[in-house]
Write an enzyme that holds these catalytic residues in place. Structure first.
Site, PDB file in Angstrom:
ATOM      1  N   GLY A   7       0.606  -1.213  -0.053  1.00 51.84           N
ATOM      2  CA  GLY A   7      -0.049  -0.098   0.075  1.00 51.84           C
ATOM      3  C   GLY A   7       0.885   1.076   0.089  1.00 51.84           C
ATOM      4  N   SER A   8       0.358   2.296   0.780  1.00 50.23           N
ATOM      5  CA  SER A   8       0.928   3.725   0.873  1.00 50.23           C
ATOM      6  C   SER A   8       2.340   3.656   1.275  1.00 50.23           C
ATOM      7  CB  SER A   8       0.082   4.576   1.391  1.00 50.23           C
ATOM      8  OG  SER A   8      -1.197   4.871   0.386  1.00 50.23           O
ATOM      9  N   THR A   9       2.712   2.558   2.076  1.00 54.62           N
ATOM     10  CA  THR A   9       4.081   2.688   2.594  1.00 54.62           C
ATOM     11  C   THR A   9       5.410   2.691   1.286  1.00 54.62           C
ATOM     12  OG1 THR A   9       4.214   0.307   2.400  1.00 54.62           O
ATOM     13  CG2 THR A   9       3.642   1.285   4.652  1.00 54.62           C
ATOM     14  N   PHE A  10       4.696   2.282   0.097  1.00 53.75           N
ATOM     15  CA  PHE A  10       5.445   2.517  -1.051  1.00 53.75           C
ATOM     16  C   PHE A  10       5.783   3.844  -1.485  1.00 53.75           C
ATOM     17  CE2 PHE A  10       6.853  -1.779  -1.661  1.00 53.75           C
ATOM     18  CZ  PHE A  10       7.125  -2.073  -3.007  1.00 53.75           C
ATOM     19  N   LYS A  11       5.113   4.726  -1.025  1.00 53.84           N
ATOM     20  CA  LYS A  11       5.254   6.071  -1.406  1.00 53.84           C
ATOM     21  C   LYS A  11       6.582   6.570  -0.775  1.00 53.84           C
ATOM     22  CE  LYS A  11       0.157   6.857  -1.863  1.00 53.84           C
ATOM     23  NZ  LYS A  11      -1.143   7.236  -1.424  1.00 53.84           N
TER      24      LYS A  11
END
Length: 579
Positions: free
Chosen positions: A302-306
């Protein structure tokens, strides 16, 4: 006739000498020595000697064969003389015992000495009712010289079987692996089989690193092996697992996991996945729900990849921290990329991170390009299998062919599945000044880490990312992971899980990655929670409401053991002075 017999007889000379007159000299014939004749029994003597040598030669040859070729009975007898195999203890970084050997008794039979197999089977079943009577009877009635009946008896079971007085039944003292902490560090410790051989986790690593060779040569039975020290801190390990258990109950989730990592050395201080199992009874380790989700499971993070999208954009030189991007939804390859909760206005790079903008992240990735995006994630170790001592490590997945739509969705965490462990390692490289350091479950000094670290982003990129981390920790989705005095900064991630080939809004995999103290990070904490339900009184079941508070609780409880002192700013210093 008598005269003729005397002339031919060998006694003739003797008779002549005996009949000579007294005082007369003996004749020459009577003094002549007799000629030696070979004994008539010499061939029999040689035959006896030959048979003697042959018999003892056969005996000697059999002894050599028995010494060189083993069978189960021989192994049982010889190992009983040399003593049971002893494994080295596993201890944490402070010397606390995580795994050790204890003595136990195992039950065997010598079927040839069993008088009545039926009676013996019935008697044993009264003490060990869980045994299979057909199997026991078959072993007791066989013609073999040795058969195992049950390994690792309790002292009470041994005493009760002794009281039965069954001829042909015996006990062998063996070593059993004992884990004082039970399931506290189950997925790191792994397990051993009934022969005390490592089959999973760090137990298998010890065997693969040379202990199995010591076992085979017999040098592992003297009990003088040094303990194997791990990087774990048992106190922090207990805290992490305790928070996972509490989160599972609080958010009614199906699974949870967490780890604490030293960003300067790559040491794993704690790692747990729940549900887990007790390595003292490792049979449950194979259950699907007891998977080690931190290193052996792959998930869309999820958004941890941001974290990596933002760092990539800044490190490429094509994006500055002050740049502003449109967040208007747009279509690519028939798909619409839009916001989860849009602000309805353009956002700066820190705001894209703080408000977790999907559109802004996709536009950042588009500027870098497909090849640059793939190369950066490879450089961060997110597209290859992470190398560490733990055997249970999964291989991440990615598209076979990267297209523009793939790059844009991967930018906000959809399309690539990685393990939480390698996500944490890559995030640590962003936070520690830009150095990738392989993770380890063994102690490692700062000097040793410096010798193997590889620069993956610039110092400037790392500094800017720490500032963005802190912003999100103070006023963004990571506020609940920021306990007073410890300054935790990081990123939440709420990923929709794929159900029947489609993303489901009702099934989520949440995560939070945070570093502290964010001014100069020393530790990174990651938590995951699978399919959490909305807590009563909360707005949603997103990561900011569950995964982030888990990190906050771990930091608050573990910081003291990690020698991180709280900093309450000027107000705190004034309070300390007043006391």
């Amino acid at each position: 006739m008598i005269g003729s017999l005397l002339r031919r007889s060998p006694l003739r000379g003797l008779l002549a000498s005996s009949t000579a007159a007294p005082g007369s000299a003996p004749t020459r014939r009577s003094l002549r020595p007799r000629r030696a004749e070979p004994p008539r029994n010499r061939p029999r003597f040689l035959i006896a000697v030959g048979l003697f040598c042959a018999i003892y030669g056969v005996i000697g040859a059999r002894l050599v064969v028995w010494g060189a070729i083993s069978n189960p009975v021989d192994l049982f007898q010889t190992s009983g003389i040399g003593g049971p195999i002893t494994r080295p203890d596993l201890v944490d970084r402070n010397g606390e015992v995580l795994a050790t050997d204890i003595k136990t008794a195992s039950l065997f039979a010598e079927p040839r000495r069993i008088v009545d197999a039926d009676e013996a089977t019935e008697a044993l079943m009264t003490v060990l009712p869980d045994l299979n009577p057909k199997v026991v009877h078959a072993r007791l009635s066989s013609k073999s010289g040795f058969a195992w009946l049950r390994r690792e008896l309790t002292p009470r079971q041994q005493q009760e079987i002794l009281a039965l007085g069954i001829p042909g039944i015996g006990f062998r003292t063996e070593k059993k692996r004992f884990y004082p902490g039970g399931p506290t560090a189950a997925h790191v410790m792994g397990a051993v089989n009934v022969d005390n051989q490592g089959i999973a986790g760090m137990e298998k690593y010890v065997d693969d690193s040379g202990f199995r060779a010591l076992q085979s040569t017999g040098f592992a039975s003297n009990g003088d092996l040094e303990p194997v020290k791990l990087s774990l801190d048992l106190r922090v390990q207990h805290i992490v697992r305790d928070e996972l258990v509490a989160a599972m109950a609080k958010y009614k989730a199906v699974a949870a996991g967490g780890l604490v990592m030293d960003v300067e050395t790559g040491e794993i201080i704690a790692m747990a996945s729940y549900p887990d199992y007790d390595p003292n009874s490792p049979g449950d380790a194979l259950k699907k729900e007891n998977l080690n989700r931190i290193s052996a499971g792959t998930f869309e993070m999820g958004s941890t990849f941001k974290i990596f999208t933002t760092a990539m954009a800044l490190d490429s030189g094509k994006v500055k921290v002050t740049d502003i991007f449109s967040t208007t939804p747009f279509r690519v390859a028939g798909f619409t990329i839009k916001e989860f909760h849009g602000k309805g206005r353009p956002l700066s790079v820190p705001e894209i991170f703080e408000y977790s903008s999907n559109v802004g992240s996709a536009r950042e990735a588009d500027l870098v390009g497909i090849d640059g995006h793939k190369e950066f994630l490879t450089r961060m170790g997110l597209l290859s299998k992470v190398k560490t001592e733990l055997p249970e490590v999964a291989m991440p997945t990615q598209p076979k062919v990267w297209k523009k739509i793939n790059s844009m969705t991967i930018a906000f965490g959809h399309g690539v599945s990685t393990t939480p462990l390698q996500t944490a390692v890559a995030a640590a490289a962003i936070a520690n000044g830009g150095w990738y350091i392989p993770p380890t479950f063994l102690p490692r000094t700062k000097e040793q880490a410096d010798a193997m670290k590889v620069r993956v982003v610039s110092q400037q990129t790392s500094d800017e990312m720490r500032g963005i981390f802190r912003l999100n920790g103070e006023q963004g989705s990571g506020k609940s992971a920021n306990p007073p005095g410890y300054h935790v900064g990081g990123k939440t991630g709420t990923a929709e899980k794929v159900v029947n080939g489609r993303y489901s809004k009702d099934s989520r995999f949440n995560a939070y990655v945070g570093a502290f103290p964010i001014e100069k990070p020393r530790y990174l904490v990651l938590t995951i929670i699978d399919e959490p339900k909305k807590e009563e009184g909360k707005y949603a079941a997103t990561a900011g409401y569950n995964a982030a508070p888990m990190v906050g609780n771990i930091v608050r409880r573990a910081a003291t053991f990690l020698n991180v002192k709280p900093d309450f700013g000027d107000t705190g210093r004034q309070l300390l002075v007043s006391y």
